[in-house]
Scaffold this motif. Structure first.
Motif, short mmCIF file in Angstrom:
data_model
loop_
_atom_site.label_atom_id
_atom_site.label_comp_id
_atom_site.label_asym_id
_atom_site.label_seq_id
_atom_site.Cartn_x
_atom_site.Cartn_y
_atom_site.Cartn_z
N ARG A 13 0.64 -1.06 -0.11
CA ARG A 13 -0.03 0.06 -0.05
C ARG A 13 0.85 1.19 0.09
O ARG A 13 1.15 2.02 -0.94
CB ARG A 13 -0.95 -0.04 1.26
CG ARG A 13 -2.35 0.77 1.02
CD ARG A 13 -2.04 2.18 1.35
NE ARG A 13 -1.52 2.45 2.79
CZ ARG A 13 -0.89 3.63 3.47
NH1 ARG A 13 -0.74 4.77 2.51
NH2 ARG A 13 -0.76 3.67 4.53
N ASP A 14 1.57 1.68 1.08
CA ASP A 14 2.42 2.72 1.29
C ASP A 14 3.53 2.69 0.22
O ASP A 14 3.98 3.63 -0.16
CB ASP A 14 2.75 3.29 2.49
CG ASP A 14 2.53 4.60 2.79
OD1 ASP A 14 2.31 5.43 2.09
OD2 ASP A 14 2.83 4.96 3.99
N HIS A 97 -8.45 0.02 8.47
CA HIS A 97 -7.63 0.83 8.80
C HIS A 97 -8.16 1.96 8.15
O HIS A 97 -7.96 2.38 6.99
CB HIS A 97 -6.07 0.46 8.18
CG HIS A 97 -5.22 1.34 8.54
ND1 HIS A 97 -3.94 1.63 7.91
CD2 HIS A 97 -5.36 2.71 9.45
CE1 HIS A 97 -2.96 2.84 8.39
NE2 HIS A 97 -3.94 3.53 9.24
N PHE A 99 -8.36 6.53 8.54
CA PHE A 99 -7.47 7.57 9.02
C PHE A 99 -8.18 8.95 8.61
O PHE A 99 -8.63 9.20 7.57
CB PHE A 99 -6.48 7.45 8.48
CG PHE A 99 -5.97 7.75 6.99
CD1 PHE A 99 -6.52 6.71 6.01
CD2 PHE A 99 -5.60 8.94 6.40
CE1 PHE A 99 -6.45 7.20 4.52
CE2 PHE A 99 -5.58 9.29 5.17
CZ PHE A 99 -5.95 8.55 4.04
N SER A 139 -5.97 6.00 12.30
CA SER A 139 -4.39 6.72 12.31
C SER A 139 -4.75 8.07 12.24
O SER A 139 -5.76 8.71 11.50
CB SER A 139 -3.94 6.41 11.02
OG SER A 139 -3.22 5.16 10.98
N GLU A 141 -3.61 11.07 10.68
CA GLU A 141 -2.51 11.53 9.86
C GLU A 141 -1.72 12.59 10.23
O GLU A 141 -2.40 13.61 10.81
CB GLU A 141 -3.03 11.49 8.46
CG GLU A 141 -2.11 11.83 7.33
CD GLU A 141 -2.79 11.97 5.91
OE1 GLU A 141 -4.14 12.49 5.90
OE2 GLU A 141 -1.91 12.18 5.20
N ASN A 167 -2.81 4.27 15.76
CA ASN A 167 -1.50 4.51 15.02
C ASN A 167 -1.20 6.10 15.10
O ASN A 167 -1.92 7.01 14.80
CB ASN A 167 -1.80 4.25 13.70
CG ASN A 167 -0.29 4.19 12.92
OD1 ASN A 167 0.77 3.86 13.42
ND2 ASN A 167 -0.50 4.55 11.41
N PRO A 169 1.13 8.19 13.04
CA PRO A 169 2.18 8.49 11.95
C PRO A 169 2.91 9.83 11.83
O PRO A 169 2.50 10.80 12.29
CB PRO A 169 1.05 8.44 10.72
CG PRO A 169 -0.14 8.22 11.25
CD PRO A 169 -0.31 8.30 12.74
N THR A 171 3.87 11.49 9.31
CA THR A 171 3.73 11.40 7.99
C THR A 171 4.48 12.00 7.11
O THR A 171 4.94 11.51 5.91
CB THR A 171 2.23 11.96 7.63
OG1 THR A 171 1.41 11.32 8.41
CG2 THR A 171 1.49 12.05 6.30
N HIS A 202 4.13 4.60 12.62
CA HIS A 202 4.09 4.79 10.95
C HIS A 202 5.01 5.59 10.65
O HIS A 202 4.71 6.92 10.81
CB HIS A 202 3.02 4.65 10.40
CG HIS A 202 2.72 4.93 8.83
ND1 HIS A 202 2.10 3.84 8.39
CD2 HIS A 202 3.20 5.92 8.13
CE1 HIS A 202 2.31 4.37 6.98
NE2 HIS A 202 2.81 5.45 6.79
N HIS A 204 8.03 7.85 8.28
CA HIS A 204 8.58 8.27 6.88
C HIS A 204 10.10 8.66 7.07
O HIS A 204 10.19 9.25 7.98
CB HIS A 204 7.68 9.28 6.11
CG HIS A 204 6.50 8.47 5.47
ND1 HIS A 204 6.33 7.75 4.26
CD2 HIS A 204 5.15 8.28 6.05
CE1 HIS A 204 5.24 7.33 4.06
NE2 HIS A 204 4.68 7.30 4.91
O1 KIV Z 1 2.05 8.37 6.38
C1 KIV Z 1 0.75 8.49 6.77
O2 KIV Z 1 0.24 9.17 7.42
C2 KIV Z 1 -0.20 7.07 6.10
C3 KIV Z 1 -1.33 6.92 6.76
C4 KIV Z 1 -2.49 6.86 5.91
C5 KIV Z 1 -1.34 5.79 7.80
O3 KIV Z 1 0.45 6.40 5.36
#
Ligand code: KIV
Ligand code: ZN
Length: 514
Positions: A13-14, A97, A99, A139, A141, A167, A169, A171, A202, A204
């Motif tokens: 997905r991501d 899930h 968000f 989540s 975000e 969650n 994140p 982001t 979660h 990045h």
């Molecule tokens: O990075 C993010 O916030 C996401 C959310 C959809 C969990 O991918």
């Protein structure tokens, strides 16, 4: 008692949102099966409302994989959650899930909603999702740029409405380890009933801190890590699964009483499978799975490692399923030995694919003196059919040199009928691609051409990946052969077959922007 850190894999997905990493349905299924072998706890298989293709991926993965929870992503809208629930109907362990963004920046500029409106949405969406399944994740975000006390309010509402995983994140990859750990601690202290929730992270990797941030959050009480194989993902990527898992395994003194359910010997096969599907190789110095991760070049290191591996090696290549560079099979090895070797390498292939791979192995054994496990892995990956093959390369002859115009004579079977042509080009690859383009009538544009040597040595096989695009659809084809020209032809034909397959399925690739 040791506590389990759940591994939530979002490669499909991501991860799939990273440029050049899109996968077709068969490729997603192959990866999902490998993730199941790896022992992840949750597979986020897609965002069902985003496109028919995404819906179909979640539905098919849910049907094919039963040991792992299968998760579908949904915004807080009614339709999003309905589509996620429909896609997950046949899942043995479904998870929805949902968000929504919680930072004032997102509320003002993206959602144009008030804080109160967001809270109402959260309550409604989580309750709706709970109407379909017991396992609901929520989540927030852009949590790391959200007001902490507002986050407490939002998560409290989500928990009250029935979400069991909360969650948090990062982001935009903005936080730092100490700050993130403090946020997780604060949320656990302030949210009433937080002991009933699993806190998830979660991250990045915009500042290169995704793994450090995730590990710091674990120390602060997070019990689920969202991550991807090879750390793929939008921009600088997501938390790398293999780095988190191997850090925890290598440092039990730091992460005591914590464990993951990952079978680490499946890490390298998963990494290689993903690279061969997407054509995106990991950088050579990538931790754990990069080509150089276990290579000792400096004399002083080599000397130490030869005396005792513990001097410079904190984990072994075998522990991640990276077969040592031993000679595995020779030209006299038969079907049985080949099948056994595949099993030892954890490569499970269907009968037709096996026959193709075996033939390729025999051909290779005729020309290449030493066959390594890596050779076998790429042959197998290249022999697995991931889409219907309208075109098949039958014959190739190339001439080139410093005093001759490069020329290629190519024969291709089109819908079972042989066709042949000759073309010239500025180089041999150009000549080959022109001939193939003429025979297949492709209107695609060549975006990228990459060659990678599978092992060391002048007789190494070349692994070629070709990216092409037509009407906004981008696909990657792969080819492996000891002759780079043959590998190039196979890769180009593979890419054209994939485009053709998409055209025939009329799979609409709607934008998936979140
Ligand atoms: O990075 C993010 O916030 C996401 C959310 C959809 C969990 O991918
Ligand atoms: Zn993300």
């Amino acid at each position: 008692m040791s506590e389990r850190i759940r591994i939530f894999d979002t490669t499909l997905r991501d991860g799939e949102q990273s440029p050049g990493c899109s996968m077709n349905l068969n490729e997603k299924l192959a990866l999902a099966r490998q993730l199941e072998k790896l022992g992840v706890d949750v597979i986020e298989a897609g965002f069902p409302v985003a496109s028919e293709g995404d819906f179909e991926s979640v539905r098919s993965v849910a049907e094919a994989v039963s040991e792992v929870s299968i998760c579908g992503l949904a915004r807080t809208g009614k339709l999003d959650i309905e589509r996620a629930a429909q896609a997950l109907e046949s899942a043995a362990k479904p998870r929805i899930h949902t968000f929504i963004a919680t930072s004032d920046i997102h509320l003002e500029h993206k959602l144009r909603m008030t804080r109160e409106q967001v809270i109402e949405q959260v309550e409604r969406a989580v309750s709706q999702a709970r109407g379909y399944c017991d396992d609901v994740e929520f989540s927030a975000e852009d949590a790391t740029r959200s007001d902490r006390d507002y986050l407490v309010q939002v998560f409290s509402v989500a928990l009250e409405a029935g979400a069991s995983t909360l969650n948090v994140p990062d982001t935009v990859g903005y936080t730092t380890p100490e700050e993130y750990a403090a946020l997780i601690r604060y949320l656990r202290e302030q949210i009433p009933g937080s002991e009933h929730a699993v806190f998830s992270v979660h991250c990045h990797n915009d500042l290169g801190l995704a793994v450090s941030n995730s590990l710091a959050a674990i120390m602060a009480g997070a019990r689920q890590v969202e991550c991807t194989v090879n750390g793929i993902g939008e921009r600088a990527g997501n938390t790398s699964m293999e780095e988190v898992v191997m850090t925890m395994k290598t440092r039990p003194d730091v992460f005591h009483d914590l464990h993951t359910g990952v079978e680490t010997r499946e890490i390298y096969p998963a990494s290689r499978l993903l690279s061969s599907i997407t054509g995106v190789q990991v950088q050579p110095n990538k931790a754990v799975v990069g080509d150089n991760a276990f290579a000792h070049e400096a004399g002083i290191h080599q000397d130490g490692v030869l005396k005792a591996t513990i001097t410079y090696e904190i984990m072994t290549p075998e522990s991640i399923g990276r077969a040592s560079n031993e000679l595995v099979l020779g030209k006299h090895s038969g079907r049985h030995a080949f099948r056994n070797r595949l099993l030892e390498l954890g490569l499970d292939v269907l009968d037709d694919d096996f026959e193709r791979a075996f033939k390729r192995f025999k051909d290779l054994a005729d020309t290449k003196k030493v066959i390594y496990n890596e050779d076998i892995e790429v042959i197998v990956a290249d022999s697995v059919v991931t889409c219907d093959e309208r075109f098949e390369l039958l014959d190739l002859t190339v001439t080139s040199g410093n005093a001759t115009a490069p020329m290629a004579s190519v024969a291709i079977s089109v819908d079972g009928k042989p066709h042949k042509t000759v073309a010239t080009g500025v180089g041999p690859v150009d000549a080959i691609f022109k001939a193939i383009a003429e025979l297949t009538d492709t209107e695609s544009e060549l975006i990228r051409y990459q060659v990678h040597a599978v092992t060391a040595g002048l007789d190494a096989q070349g692994e070629v990946s070709v990216t092409i695009e037509e009407n906004g659809r981008r696909v990657i084809g792969n080819g492996v052969h000891e002759d780079v020209m043959v590998a190039s032809s196979r890769a180009y034909v593979h890419a054209i077959n994939k485009l053709e397959w998409h055209k025939r399925r009329r799979d609409v690739n709607e934008p998936k922007g979140i």
